[in-house]
Design an enzyme around this catalytic site. Structure first.
Site, mmCIF file in Angstrom:
data_model
loop_
_atom_site.group_PDB
_atom_site.id
_atom_site.type_symbol
_atom_site.label_atom_id
_atom_site.label_comp_id
_atom_site.label_asym_id
_atom_site.label_seq_id
_atom_site.Cartn_x
_atom_site.Cartn_y
_atom_site.Cartn_z
ATOM 1 N N TYR A 170 28.804 14.668 40.413
ATOM 2 C CA TYR A 170 29.034 13.215 40.435
ATOM 3 C C TYR A 170 29.409 12.764 41.844
ATOM 4 O O TYR A 170 28.890 11.770 42.356
ATOM 5 C CB TYR A 170 30.135 12.864 39.438
ATOM 6 C CG TYR A 170 30.321 11.390 39.174
ATOM 7 C CD1 TYR A 170 29.434 10.691 38.355
ATOM 8 C CD2 TYR A 170 31.397 10.683 39.713
ATOM 9 C CE1 TYR A 170 29.614 9.342 38.090
ATOM 10 C CE2 TYR A 170 31.583 9.331 39.452
ATOM 11 C CZ TYR A 170 30.685 8.668 38.636
ATOM 12 O OH TYR A 170 30.866 7.328 38.378
ATOM 13 N N LYS A 199 27.298 10.178 44.079
ATOM 14 C CA LYS A 199 27.835 8.865 44.444
ATOM 15 C C LYS A 199 27.970 8.707 45.963
ATOM 16 O O LYS A 199 27.862 7.597 46.484
ATOM 17 C CB LYS A 199 29.164 8.623 43.724
ATOM 18 C CG LYS A 199 29.013 8.446 42.202
ATOM 19 C CD LYS A 199 28.075 7.290 41.833
ATOM 20 C CE LYS A 199 28.044 6.994 40.345
ATOM 21 N NZ LYS A 199 27.116 5.907 39.999
#
Ligand SMILES: NC(=O)c1ccc[n+]([C@@H]2O[C@H](COP(=O)([O-])OP(=O)(O)OC[C@H]3O[C@@H](n4cnc5c(N)ncnc54)[C@H](O)[C@@H]3O)[C@@H](O)[C@H]2O)c1
Length: 253
Positions: free
Chosen positions: A157, A161
């Site tokens: 993640y 991101k």
């Protein structure tokens, strides 16, 4: 009374839940016609229904943003129904259970990177030509505090991101002069389906990190939609390639 997005056409991914639904609803209230895109077609339709029940205009489209063929089909459908696309909000995303590297399978890595980052490549590439042809438009990408610091997610993640912010900057550098204005939103903890189980689990580390935020709470999706609206309309006309933290102060520590 004209809204801030009167007459605009907006595409929102991940529109069936959480921030995507709130962004779609806010854009519609401000006068935009919204294409609510989601892999969950019922949820996307529900968003469109909510918008229409409040007098707005919306269509729903099923798409898997990580799948090239699905994105091509969805983009064709949108461009056949909309005369142009003025705003693209790349919001769809999935979390990675905060898994560190050694607990991250290749499958989990691929899934998170594909939904959270490759999707921007696929969806933006599919819609950018029509935006440029019609004089330009605005792209609002959803990153996260995990785009700035560690601890907002696991390895997959956080990598994805960070990538969203890089994508936003390069898109700006390459297409700003062609009328494309792209920015990223970087929320902290927001109360949505994505975080519900996490917050409900009462995981001590998670709860402590939320409590330690200077704002002392998590955000509501509508608060993030306010920032999306600012970045989507001309009030932010000189804001290009920025990554906006909206985290209740999470990252000051
Ligand atoms: N909730 C938070 O605390 C938080 C914080 C920072 C950033 N974010 C980011 O904000 C965005 C929205 O998250 P949310 O909290 O509203 O989540 P959510 O789970 O409530 O909504 C995400 C939506 O994306 C859709 N989706 C998932 N995979 C998809 C795919 N392959 N194709 C199309 N749609 C797909 C889901 O069906 C769902 O409707 C995500 O990018 C997320 O990473 C969330």
């Amino acid at each position: 009374m004209n809204g801030k997005l009167q007459g605009k056409f907006a595409v929102v991914t991940g529109a069936g839940s959480g921030m995507g639904r709130a962004i779609s609803a806010r854009f519609a209230v401000e006068g935009a016609t919204v294409a609510a895109l989601d892999v969950n077609s019922e949820a996307a339709q529900e968003t469109a229904d909510i918008i229409e029940s409040h007098g707005g205009q919306a269509i729903s489209v099923r798409v898997d943003v990580s799948d090239a063929a699905s994105v091509t089909r969805a983009a064709q459908l949108v461009t056949s129904r909309f005369e142009r696309v003025d705003i693209l909000a790349n919001n769809a995303g999935v979390l990675d259970s905060y898994a560190p590297l050694l607990e991250t399978s290749e499958e989990l890595w691929d899934h998170v990177l594909n939904v959270d980052l490759k999707s921007l490549f696929l969806v933006t590439k599919a819609l950018l030509p029509t935006m440029i042809d019609r004089g330009g438009g605005v792209v609002v990408n959803t990153s996260s505090i995990a785009g700035f610091v560690a601890g907002g997610g696991g390895i997959a993640y956080t990598s994805a991101k960070h990538g969203v912010i890089g994508f936003t900057k390069q898109l700006t550098a390459d297409y700003g002069r062609k009328g494309i204005r792209a920015n990223a939103i970087c929320p902290g903890a927001v109360e949505t389906e994505m975080t519900q189980s996490l917050f409900e689990s009462g995981d001590a580390a998670v709860m402590e990190s939320v409590r330690a935020v200077p704002a002392g709470r998590y955000a509501q999706p509508e608060e993030i939609a306010n920032l999306a609206l600012f970045l989507a309309n001309d009030e932010s006309a000189f804001v290009h390639g920025a990554a906006y933290l909206i985290d209740g102060g999470w990252t000051v520590r």
